[in-house]
Design an enzyme around this catalytic site. Structure first.
Site, PDB file in Angstrom:
ATOM      1  N   GLY A   1       0.846  -1.193   0.000  1.00 22.93           N
ATOM      2  CA  GLY A   1       0.000   0.000   0.000  1.00 22.93           C
ATOM      3  C   GLY A   1       0.876   1.236   0.000  1.00 22.93           C
ATOM      4  O   GLY A   1       1.306   1.704   1.052  1.00 22.93           O
ATOM      5  N   LEU A   2       1.162   1.742  -1.195  1.00 25.32           N
ATOM      6  CA  LEU A   2       2.085   2.873  -1.331  1.00 25.32           C
ATOM      7  C   LEU A   2       1.354   4.161  -1.666  1.00 25.32           C
ATOM      8  O   LEU A   2       1.815   4.970  -2.472  1.00 25.32           O
ATOM      9  CB  LEU A   2       3.136   2.558  -2.401  1.00 25.32           C
ATOM     10  CG  LEU A   2       4.004   1.327  -2.124  1.00 25.32           C
ATOM     11  CD1 LEU A   2       4.868   1.006  -3.330  1.00 25.32           C
ATOM     12  CD2 LEU A   2       4.863   1.527  -0.884  1.00 25.32           C
ATOM     13  N   GLY A   3       0.176   4.341  -1.044  1.00 24.84           N
ATOM     14  CA  GLY A   3      -0.541   5.599  -1.180  1.00 24.84           C
ATOM     15  C   GLY A   3       0.259   6.699  -0.513  1.00 24.84           C
ATOM     16  O   GLY A   3       1.426   6.517  -0.155  1.00 24.84           O
TER      17      GLY A   3
ATOM     18  N   GLY B   1       1.515   5.528   3.033  1.00 22.44           N
ATOM     19  CA  GLY B   1       2.425   4.394   2.914  1.00 22.44           C
ATOM     20  C   GLY B   1       3.689   4.756   2.167  1.00 22.44           C
ATOM     21  O   GLY B   1       4.791   4.335   2.530  1.00 22.44           O
TER      22      GLY B   1
ATOM     23  N   ASP C   1       2.351  -2.172  -4.678  1.00 24.18           N
ATOM     24  CA  ASP C   1       1.067  -1.491  -4.796  1.00 24.18           C
ATOM     25  C   ASP C   1       0.492  -1.838  -6.172  1.00 24.18           C
ATOM     26  O   ASP C   1       1.235  -2.018  -7.139  1.00 24.18           O
ATOM     27  CB  ASP C   1       1.253   0.027  -4.671  1.00 24.18           C
ATOM     28  CG  ASP C   1      -0.067   0.749  -4.401  1.00 24.18           C
ATOM     29  OD1 ASP C   1      -0.241   1.238  -3.277  1.00 24.18           O
ATOM     30  OD2 ASP C   1      -0.905   0.812  -5.323  1.00 24.18           O
TER      31      ASP C   1
ATOM     32  N   ASN D   1      -6.270   1.731   9.856  1.00 28.00           N
ATOM     33  CA  ASN D   1      -7.245   2.065  10.897  1.00 28.00           C
ATOM     34  C   ASN D   1      -8.230   0.920  11.132  1.00 28.00           C
ATOM     35  O   ASN D   1      -9.444   1.097  11.032  1.00 28.00           O
ATOM     36  CB  ASN D   1      -8.012   3.333  10.521  1.00 28.00           C
ATOM     37  CG  ASN D   1      -7.189   4.589  10.737  1.00 28.00           C
ATOM     38  OD1 ASN D   1      -6.345   4.646  11.616  1.00 28.00           O
ATOM     39  ND2 ASN D   1      -7.414   5.592   9.913  1.00 28.00           N
TER      40      ASN D   1
ATOM     41  N   SER E   1      -0.638   7.790  13.463  1.00 32.01           N
ATOM     42  CA  SER E   1      -1.145   9.151  13.287  1.00 32.01           C
ATOM     43  C   SER E   1      -0.024  10.036  12.763  1.00 32.01           C
ATOM     44  O   SER E   1       1.140   9.840  13.099  1.00 32.01           O
ATOM     45  CB  SER E   1      -1.667   9.706  14.615  1.00 32.01           C
ATOM     46  OG  SER E   1      -2.190  11.002  14.460  1.00 32.01           O
TER      47      SER E   1
ATOM     48  N   GLY F   1      -0.571  11.548   9.324  1.00 29.76           N
ATOM     49  CA  GLY F   1      -1.077  11.922   8.017  1.00 29.76           C
ATOM     50  C   GLY F   1       0.009  12.302   7.035  1.00 29.76           C
ATOM     51  O   GLY F   1       1.111  11.739   7.022  1.00 29.76           O
TER      52      GLY F   1
ATOM     53  N   LYS G   1      -5.650   4.077  19.204  1.00 31.63           N
ATOM     54  CA  LYS G   1      -5.798   4.960  18.037  1.00 31.63           C
ATOM     55  C   LYS G   1      -7.275   5.303  17.807  1.00 31.63           C
ATOM     56  O   LYS G   1      -7.607   6.420  17.406  1.00 31.63           O
ATOM     57  CB  LYS G   1      -5.235   4.267  16.798  1.00 31.63           C
ATOM     58  CG  LYS G   1      -5.397   5.055  15.493  1.00 31.63           C
ATOM     59  CD  LYS G   1      -4.758   6.445  15.564  1.00 31.63           C
ATOM     60  CE  LYS G   1      -4.511   7.070  14.210  1.00 31.63           C
ATOM     61  NZ  LYS G   1      -5.613   7.080  13.289  1.00 31.63           N
TER      62      LYS G   1
ATOM     63  N   HIS H   1      -8.038   7.957  20.240  1.00 29.12           N
ATOM     64  CA  HIS H   1      -7.322   9.136  19.741  1.00 29.12           C
ATOM     65  C   HIS H   1      -8.150   9.858  18.687  1.00 29.12           C
ATOM     66  O   HIS H   1      -8.316  11.086  18.722  1.00 29.12           O
ATOM     67  CB  HIS H   1      -5.976   8.680  19.158  1.00 29.12           C
ATOM     68  CG  HIS H   1      -5.276   9.670  18.275  1.00 29.12           C
ATOM     69  ND1 HIS H   1      -5.660   9.937  16.962  1.00 29.12           N
ATOM     70  CD2 HIS H   1      -4.187  10.452  18.499  1.00 29.12           C
ATOM     71  CE1 HIS H   1      -4.855  10.829  16.435  1.00 29.12           C
ATOM     72  NE2 HIS H   1      -3.950  11.167  17.335  1.00 29.12           N
ATOM     73  N   ASN H   2      -8.712   9.111  17.744  1.00 26.59           N
ATOM     74  CA  ASN H   2      -9.505   9.727  16.688  1.00 26.59           C
ATOM     75  C   ASN H   2     -10.826  10.277  17.210  1.00 26.59           C
ATOM     76  O   ASN H   2     -11.321  11.289  16.719  1.00 26.59           O
ATOM     77  CB  ASN H   2      -9.753   8.721  15.568  1.00 26.59           C
ATOM     78  CG  ASN H   2      -8.558   8.591  14.648  1.00 26.59           C
ATOM     79  OD1 ASN H   2      -7.429   8.826  15.056  1.00 26.59           O
ATOM     80  ND2 ASN H   2      -8.795   8.202  13.409  1.00 26.59           N
TER      81      ASN H   2
ATOM     82  N   GLU I   1     -10.005  13.528  18.611  1.00 31.41           N
ATOM     83  CA  GLU I   1      -9.778  14.431  17.471  1.00 31.41           C
ATOM     84  C   GLU I   1     -11.099  14.998  16.947  1.00 31.41           C
ATOM     85  O   GLU I   1     -11.195  16.190  16.641  1.00 31.41           O
ATOM     86  CB  GLU I   1      -9.057  13.652  16.373  1.00 31.41           C
ATOM     87  CG  GLU I   1      -8.802  14.402  15.089  1.00 31.41           C
ATOM     88  CD  GLU I   1      -8.247  13.476  14.034  1.00 31.41           C
ATOM     89  OE1 GLU I   1      -8.949  13.164  13.058  1.00 31.41           O
ATOM     90  OE2 GLU I   1      -7.083  13.045  14.199  1.00 31.41           O
ATOM     91  N   TYR I   2     -12.132  14.150  16.871  1.00 30.17           N
ATOM     92  CA  TYR I   2     -13.448  14.614  16.428  1.00 30.17           C
ATOM     93  C   TYR I   2     -13.940  15.757  17.310  1.00 30.17           C
ATOM     94  O   TYR I   2     -14.427  16.779  16.835  1.00 30.17           O
ATOM     95  CB  TYR I   2     -14.468  13.471  16.509  1.00 30.17           C
ATOM     96  CG  TYR I   2     -14.462  12.488  15.363  1.00 30.17           C
ATOM     97  CD1 TYR I   2     -13.283  12.101  14.730  1.00 30.17           C
ATOM     98  CD2 TYR I   2     -15.640  11.911  14.929  1.00 30.17           C
ATOM     99  CE1 TYR I   2     -13.284  11.182  13.711  1.00 30.17           C
ATOM    100  CE2 TYR I   2     -15.655  10.984  13.896  1.00 30.17           C
ATOM    101  CZ  TYR I   2     -14.469  10.621  13.290  1.00 30.17           C
ATOM    102  OH  TYR I   2     -14.476   9.721  12.274  1.00 30.17           O
TER     103      TYR I   2
END
Length: 301
Positions: free
Chosen positions: A7-9, A12, A30, A95, A121, A123, A173, A176-177, A180-181
């Protein structure tokens, strides 16, 4: 140390680059050939199949999976297993739901494999700033992977740690999210209040900059907000549509299961869901009820 990444988005790919710069051998795969070529051009090893990825790594292999949560993770693991050997390590850095991570750990452990869940985390800023990583898994396996975590983190002893057994990384995590919300909702409401005080002609970008230094509400999230307001003060061209990755929902469900009151996180999730409703039926129902019992005026299209 060697590491395989699937996964090289954007995230990644950035993680692969940070690891390469840290001196690790990175082998990546990928389905997007351009992403694989970019990895190869940067100096790492891009391959065109999962089998090739495994063959380019030396046992005890460690493969970091960065694919969408749910079935894609299970499918990736299933396709990898025939090429792997006992003792190899599967790392889920996406996630995923922590309950899925607990299940995967038990299933893989029974077959002689290792599994580590990493709530990640940071981004798009992780390449430059480093990633915050909440790690779940067996202590000896996490310790074996220490060089990887130390390279990806903001510092060798900062921003990462083993939070507990399998599932603990993704559980932390998730919370954590959820937090964040709530933080995002509070900032959004506060700036909206100021924006509606039109007679003061407040400069929201300036206020965000003031708050960034010395204020008790300063944060990295506020830094990003200030930058966004400088670029687009009136938020022109944006729709009031806010998606969610699912972890906010899981946090609310967990709070209910544990009998823990979490009204701020819950309401911030509801507000996100509400943002996606065109011509909101709930609000129209409220308007018509007020009209019925009090004769209050109703606005019509």
């Amino acid at each position: 140390m060697e590491i395989g990444i699937i996964g090289l988005g954007k995230m990644g790919g950035n993680m692969a680059e940070r690891l390469r710069k840290g001196g690790h051998k990175v082998v990546g795969f990928d389905f997007n050939k351009e992403a694989t070529k970019k990895l190869t051009d940067a100096g790492s090893v891009g391959v065109d199949s999962l089998e090739a990825l495994v063959k380019n790594l030396t046992p005890q292999r460690a493969i970091w999976i960065m694919v969408p949560a749910g079935d894609p993770v299970d499918e990736t693991i299933a396709k990898l297993k025939p090429f792997m050997q006992k003792g190899d390590i599967f790392i889920d850095g996406g996630n995923s739901n922590y309950k899925d991570s607990q299940r995967r750990y038990k299933e893989l452990k029974a077959e002689g494999f290792n599994f580590v869940d990493v709530g990640t985390s940071g981004g798009v800023w992780g390449l430059a700033e480093g990633y915050s990583m909440m790690v779940g898994g067996d202590e000896d396996v996490v310790e074996h992977l220490r060089p990887i975590f130390e390279t990806l983190a903001p510092g060798k002893d900062k921003g990462w740690g083993r939070t507990g057994p399998a599932g603990a990384g993704h559980f932390v995590k998730m919370v954590h999210n959820g937090i964040e919300y709530g933080m995002m909702q509070a900032y959004a409401e506060g700036f909206s209040i100021m924006g509606h005080k039109t007679e003061m002609n407040l400069d929201l970008g300036q206020i965000a900059e003031i708050w960034r230094y010395g204020s008790v509400v300063r944060s990295w999230l506020l830094d990003l907000t200030a930058d966004a307001l400088q670029k687009n003060p009136n938020l022109e061209g944006l729709e009031a549509y806010v998606a969610d990755s699912g972890e906010g929902r899981w946090t609310v469900f967990e709070a209910i299961d544990l009998n823990v009151s979490a009204p701020v996180i819950t309401e911030s999730l509801i507000r996100r869901i509400r943002s996606r409703e065109d011509n909101n039926f709930t609000d129209r129902m409220l308007a018509i009820m007020r009209n019925q019992f009090g004769g209050h005026a109703v606005k019509k299209d």
